[in-house]
Scaffold this motif. Structure first.
Motif, short mmCIF file in Angstrom:
data_model
loop_
_atom_site.label_atom_id
_atom_site.label_comp_id
_atom_site.label_asym_id
_atom_site.label_seq_id
_atom_site.Cartn_x
_atom_site.Cartn_y
_atom_site.Cartn_z
N ALA A 1 -20.29 -25.74 -28.82
CA ALA A 1 -20.95 -24.33 -28.11
C ALA A 1 -22.47 -25.01 -27.52
N ALA B 1 -23.04 -24.63 -23.56
CA ALA B 1 -24.45 -23.84 -23.10
C ALA B 1 -25.05 -24.75 -22.26
N ARG B 2 -25.19 -26.05 -22.61
CA ARG B 2 -25.93 -26.99 -21.64
C ARG B 2 -25.20 -27.26 -20.19
N ALA C 1 -23.26 -25.23 -18.78
CA ALA C 1 -23.61 -23.82 -18.07
C ALA C 1 -24.96 -23.72 -17.42
N THR C 2 -26.03 -24.20 -18.07
CA THR C 2 -27.22 -23.85 -17.72
C THR C 2 -27.54 -24.96 -16.45
#
Length: 55
Positions: free
Chosen positions: A37, A41-42, A44-45
């Motif tokens: 996860a 998230a990393r 995606a950002t």
């Protein structure tokens, strides 16, 4: 020469992930999911930020 039928599927299909995950220790599965996860998230950002000097 005789025709041969080729297949792309292996003869022994591995067990579905749902069956395999039950056999793993719960603590390690939770840690692996948390890491996954965080990586998602990393990524995606990182993809959302504009790249400076790329043009």
């Amino acid at each position: 020469m005789q025709p041969v039928q080729l297949g792309l599927m292996p003869e022994q299909v591995p067990a579905p992930p749902a069956t395999l995950i039950v056999q793993l220790p719960a603590g390690q599965v939770a840690a692996a999911l948390a890491l996954l996860a965080a990586l998602i998230a990393r990524a995606a950002t990182a993809g959302a930020r504009p790249v400076v000097g790329d043009e």
